[in-house]
Design an enzyme around this catalytic site. Structure first.
Site, short mmCIF file in Angstrom:
data_model
loop_
_atom_site.label_atom_id
_atom_site.label_comp_id
_atom_site.label_asym_id
_atom_site.label_seq_id
_atom_site.Cartn_x
_atom_site.Cartn_y
_atom_site.Cartn_z
N HIS A 8 2.11 2.02 -3.44
CA HIS A 8 1.17 2.76 -4.30
C HIS A 8 1.29 4.27 -4.09
CE1 HIS A 8 -0.87 -0.58 -6.10
NE2 HIS A 8 -1.48 -1.00 -4.99
N GLU A 41 0.82 -1.22 0.00
CA GLU A 41 0.00 0.00 0.00
C GLU A 41 0.85 1.26 0.00
OE1 GLU A 41 -3.02 -0.05 -0.83
OE2 GLU A 41 -3.41 -2.17 -0.50
N CYS A 58 6.64 -10.36 -6.59
CA CYS A 58 6.86 -8.96 -6.21
C CYS A 58 5.84 -8.54 -5.16
CB CYS A 58 6.76 -8.07 -7.44
SG CYS A 58 6.99 -6.30 -7.09
#
Length: 195
Positions: free
Chosen positions: A140, A137, A152
């Site tokens: 991102h 997260e 990954c």
């Protein structure tokens, strides 16, 4: 403020995660290793501030992100909120987390990390899931998208078993993209030395 003065804030929501200093310390260490920023634990929201959908009996994560971005401290380069409630976005039945792509805020829920295997929240499997999805997260927020490489950390997972199979590391491609994003941030926030 230079990028070297900025911190990555880990913001537990609720008491279960907020009281687990070992878990938060370990997560902070992993995030420092992955992104190079010092981390701090700071509560920014209470569980009562979350947006419960009365029909779904789940919490809509997008408004939480908007609030986190608005209330984050100025020294926060990124904010990762942690919660134990079940999250969703309208187009999916649930999400493990959500992030503002290239933005400041992301959120991660541990709600589904113990559903399949009846895990206690202190097991190595639980810790591994938490770390992988937290790095995912936060990745991102550094403009990383989902990766096709199933090993990954940025690989999109549809089940916790897929989370268990992937690593907590970026593939070569994602490492390059992350490095480029970090260089952009350094140019936007140069280190100013005072003499």
């Amino acid at each position: 403020m230079s990028s070297k003065e900025q911190i990555l804030v880990i913001s537990p929501i609720g008491t279960l995660l907020g009281s687990d200093a070992d878990l938060l310390d370990r997560l902070g260490k992993e995030l420092r290793e992955s992104f190079g920023y010092p981390t701090t634990v700071r509560s920014l929201l209470d569980e009562k501030d979350l947006w419960l959908d009365p029909v779904r009996k789940q919490y809509h994560s997008t408004p939480i992100l908007d609030t986190l971005a608005m209330i984050s401290p100025p020294e926060a380069v990124k904010v990762l909120a942690l919660t134990t409630v079940d999250l969703f976005i309208p187009i999916l039945t649930h999400v493990y987390g959500e992030a503002q792509l290239g933005g400041k805020a992301c959120i991660l829920s541990t709600y589904r990390f113990t559903q399949d295997l009846a895990l206690v929240a202190r097991t190595e499997t639980f810790h591994g899931r938490l770390v992988k999805e937290a790095v995912h997260e936060v990745g991102h927020t550094f403009n990383l998208r989902h990766c096709r490489d199933s090993g990954c950390v940025m690989h999109y997972c549809r089940s916790v078993r897929e989370v268990d199979r992937k690593s907590n590391q970026f593939c070569r491609y994602c490492t390059v993209i992350l490095g480029d994003e970090m260089k952009k941030m350094d140019k936007e926030n140069p280190v100013i030395s005072e003499q």
